[in-house]
Design a protein around this motif. Structure first.
Motif, PDB file in Angstrom:
ATOM      1  N   ARG A  30       1.503  -1.103  -0.071  1.00  0.00           N
ATOM      2  CA  ARG A  30      -0.213  -0.536   0.661  1.00  0.00           C
ATOM      3  C   ARG A  30       0.541   1.122   0.584  1.00  0.00           C
ATOM      4  NH1 ARG A  30      -5.070   1.356   3.777  1.00  0.00           N
ATOM      5  NH2 ARG A  30      -6.322   2.647   2.668  1.00  0.00           N
ATOM      6  N   TRP A  31       0.436   2.622  -0.868  1.00  0.00           N
ATOM      7  CA  TRP A  31       1.777   3.129  -1.406  1.00  0.00           C
ATOM      8  C   TRP A  31       0.888   4.506  -0.654  1.00  0.00           C
ATOM      9  CZ3 TRP A  31       6.593   1.971  -1.010  1.00  0.00           C
ATOM     10  CH2 TRP A  31       6.807   1.005  -2.117  1.00  0.00           C
ATOM     11  N   GLU A  32      -0.644   4.102  -1.236  1.00  0.00           N
ATOM     12  CA  GLU A  32      -0.847   5.445  -0.662  1.00  0.00           C
ATOM     13  C   GLU A  32      -2.287   5.521   0.005  1.00  0.00           C
ATOM     14  OE1 GLU A  32       0.060   9.047  -1.051  1.00  0.00           O
ATOM     15  OE2 GLU A  32       1.504   8.493  -1.966  1.00  0.00           O
ATOM     16  N   GLU A  33      -3.358   6.064   0.984  1.00  0.00           N
ATOM     17  CA  GLU A  33      -4.485   5.971   1.732  1.00  0.00           C
ATOM     18  C   GLU A  33      -5.044   5.086   0.655  1.00  0.00           C
ATOM     19  OE1 GLU A  33      -6.173   6.609   4.614  1.00  0.00           O
ATOM     20  OE2 GLU A  33      -4.027   6.289   5.314  1.00  0.00           O
ATOM     21  N   ASN A  34      -5.722   5.553  -0.776  1.00  0.00           N
ATOM     22  CA  ASN A  34      -6.171   4.661  -1.549  1.00  0.00           C
ATOM     23  C   ASN A  34      -5.546   4.250  -2.941  1.00  0.00           C
ATOM     24  OD1 ASN A  34      -5.147   7.098  -3.062  1.00  0.00           O
ATOM     25  ND2 ASN A  34      -6.708   8.126  -3.925  1.00  0.00           N
ATOM     26  N   GLU A  35      -3.815   3.906  -2.836  1.00  0.00           N
ATOM     27  CA  GLU A  35      -3.219   3.157  -3.528  1.00  0.00           C
ATOM     28  C   GLU A  35      -2.675   1.980  -3.379  1.00  0.00           C
ATOM     29  OE1 GLU A  35       0.594   4.280  -6.281  1.00  0.00           O
ATOM     30  OE2 GLU A  35      -1.504   6.423  -6.703  1.00  0.00           O
ATOM     31  N   TRP A  36      -2.945   1.115  -4.190  1.00  0.00           N
ATOM     32  CA  TRP A  36      -2.246  -0.233  -3.667  1.00  0.00           C
ATOM     33  C   TRP A  36      -1.069  -0.897  -4.964  1.00  0.00           C
ATOM     34  CZ3 TRP A  36      -6.360   1.045  -1.002  1.00  0.00           C
ATOM     35  CH2 TRP A  36      -6.419   1.172   0.156  1.00  0.00           C
ATOM     36  N   GLU A  37      -0.044  -2.074  -4.595  1.00  0.00           N
ATOM     37  CA  GLU A  37       0.268  -3.073  -5.868  1.00  0.00           C
ATOM     38  C   GLU A  37      -0.040  -3.657  -5.800  1.00  0.00           C
ATOM     39  OE1 GLU A  37       4.015  -1.071  -6.756  1.00  0.00           O
ATOM     40  OE2 GLU A  37       3.347   0.465  -8.717  1.00  0.00           O
ATOM     41  N   GLY A  38       0.036  -4.895  -6.711  1.00  0.00           N
ATOM     42  CA  GLY A  38      -0.665  -6.276  -5.897  1.00  0.00           C
ATOM     43  C   GLY A  38       0.278  -8.007  -7.450  1.00  0.00           C
ATOM     44  N   PHE A  39       0.762  -7.733  -7.285  1.00  0.00           N
ATOM     45  CA  PHE A  39       1.136  -8.932  -8.194  1.00  0.00           C
ATOM     46  C   PHE A  39       1.643 -10.188  -8.158  1.00  0.00           C
ATOM     47  CE2 PHE A  39       3.505  -4.353  -8.248  1.00  0.00           C
ATOM     48  CZ  PHE A  39       3.325  -4.059  -9.900  1.00  0.00           C
ATOM     49  N   THR A  40       1.835 -11.342  -8.821  1.00  0.00           N
ATOM     50  CA  THR A  40       1.594 -12.415  -9.000  1.00  0.00           C
ATOM     51  C   THR A  40       3.154 -13.117  -8.946  1.00  0.00           C
ATOM     52  OG1 THR A  40       2.155 -12.762 -11.170  1.00  0.00           O
ATOM     53  CG2 THR A  40      -0.480 -12.501 -10.278  1.00  0.00           C
ATOM     54  N   GLN A  41       3.974 -12.148  -9.076  1.00  0.00           N
ATOM     55  CA  GLN A  41       5.939 -11.986  -8.862  1.00  0.00           C
ATOM     56  C   GLN A  41       6.622 -11.022  -8.221  1.00  0.00           C
ATOM     57  OE1 GLN A  41       6.715 -12.582 -13.521  1.00  0.00           O
ATOM     58  NE2 GLN A  41       4.496 -12.071 -13.657  1.00  0.00           N
ATOM     59  N   ASN A  42       7.183 -11.675  -8.575  1.00  0.00           N
ATOM     60  CA  ASN A  42       8.098 -10.227  -7.949  1.00  0.00           C
ATOM     61  C   ASN A  42       7.825  -9.387  -8.987  1.00  0.00           C
ATOM     62  OD1 ASN A  42      10.586  -8.530  -7.996  1.00  0.00           O
ATOM     63  ND2 ASN A  42      11.695  -9.735  -7.652  1.00  0.00           N
ATOM     64  N   GLY A  43       7.342  -7.452  -8.498  1.00  0.00           N
ATOM     65  CA  GLY A  43       7.019  -6.841  -9.332  1.00  0.00           C
ATOM     66  C   GLY A  43       8.238  -6.172  -9.992  1.00  0.00           C
ATOM     67  N   GLU A  44       9.566  -6.429 -10.581  1.00  0.00           N
ATOM     68  CA  GLU A  44      10.117  -5.974 -11.081  1.00  0.00           C
ATOM     69  C   GLU A  44      10.074  -6.435 -11.936  1.00  0.00           C
ATOM     70  OE1 GLU A  44      14.504  -6.104  -9.037  1.00  0.00           O
ATOM     71  OE2 GLU A  44      13.154  -4.413  -7.387  1.00  0.00           O
ATOM     72  N   ASP A  45       9.332  -7.403 -11.993  1.00  0.00           N
ATOM     73  CA  ASP A  45      10.199  -8.441 -13.464  1.00  0.00           C
ATOM     74  C   ASP A  45       8.540  -8.644 -14.135  1.00  0.00           C
ATOM     75  OD1 ASP A  45      12.047  -9.797 -12.472  1.00  0.00           O
ATOM     76  OD2 ASP A  45      10.738 -11.718 -11.477  1.00  0.00           O
ATOM     77  N   VAL A  46       7.649  -7.770 -14.158  1.00  0.00           N
ATOM     78  CA  VAL A  46       6.641  -8.137 -14.641  1.00  0.00           C
ATOM     79  C   VAL A  46       6.068  -6.949 -15.724  1.00  0.00           C
ATOM     80  CG1 VAL A  46       3.978  -6.734 -13.891  1.00  0.00           C
ATOM     81  CG2 VAL A  46       4.977  -7.706 -12.264  1.00  0.00           C
TER      82      VAL A  46
END
Length: 243
Positions: A182-198
């Motif tokens: 969760r980066w902000e009150e209203n913002e997330w990032e979610g991945f099925t793998q390492n985020g750098e590989d997306v």
């Protein structure tokens, strides 16, 4: 000229030029949806495509612009099928009017009608995402993904109403998120793998309610602190903190 008059003028111009108008609706609570205005005159029905956030905006326009010219008012919609190059094979299914009353307001306003026939554009199994509703049955508020179409329903998730997540398109097909931040009150990032590989081309921004409707095991993300994260080995594992 007020906003509604400008809207009606734009619709009229598009119908005269292209035969129909496409309205695309994107909110922070519901998945994107798009519908036609203008086909009622020549086809006696309108079309809607709901969810399918795997498709980009340009894809949505191409789907409509490919399908509409192949239709006629006496067509057997039950047998209709069209391959739109690169986007899949599409069919039509009549929707319950409870959906049109919540989603296709432009048709009601423009034509001043109390009701009309509409068909949902549905993709083949390969392109069928979990945010697509079954619009042939009556809308109800039990479906968290589409509950917020009714603006009389009070937002009851313990996060801001405009909360969204950046994730991979594969999540819309059922692949499980294994790391989330969760980066902000209203913002997330979610991945099925390492985020750098997306692959950046596979990124999509979807409402947080859509994500929870697809995978209820993600509910712990609602209580994450800012710049905090969770991870798990797989879909059957417990969430662990990055700390």
């Amino acid at each position: 000229m007020n906003n509604k008059e400008e809207f009606f003028k734009k619709i009229k111009n598009n119908i005269e030029r292209d035969g129909f108008h496409i309205t695309v609706v994107q909110t922070s609570e519901n998945p994107r949806f798009a519908y036609t205005i203008g086909n009622l005159e020549k086809l006696q029905f309108e079309l809607i495509l709901a969810g399918n956030e795997n498709y980009l905006y340009e894809d949505i326009l191409r789907i409509f612009n490919s399908i509409v010219p192949k239709l006629s008012k006496d067509i057997n919609t039950n047998e209709f099928s069209l391959d739109v190059n690169g986007l899949g094979i599409f069919r039509l299914k009549q929707i319950h009017d409870s959906w049109s009353k919540l989603m296709m307001l432009g048709v009601y306003d423009y034509y001043k009608v109390e009701g009309f026939r509409a068909y949902q554009i549905l993709p083949d199994n390969k392109h069928y995402t979990l945010d697509i509703p079954d619009m042939s049955i009556e809308w109800n508020a039990n479906n968290i993904i589409w509950r917020w179409l009714d603006d009389k329903i009070k937002w009851n998730l313990d996060v801001p109403q405009d909360s969204q997540i950046v994730t991979e398109v594969q999540v819309l097909f059922g692949e499980k998120i294994t790391e989330i931040t969760r980066w902000e009150e209203n913002e997330w990032e979610g991945f099925t793998q390492n985020g750098e590989d997306v692959d950046k081309d596979n990124l999509r921004v979807i409402p947080i309610a859509t994500l929870l409707g697809i995978d209820s095991s993600l509910e712990p993300i609602l209580s994450l602190g800012i710049e905090k994260g969770l991870w798990r080995e797989d879909e059957n594992s417990e969430w662990k903190s990055w700390d």
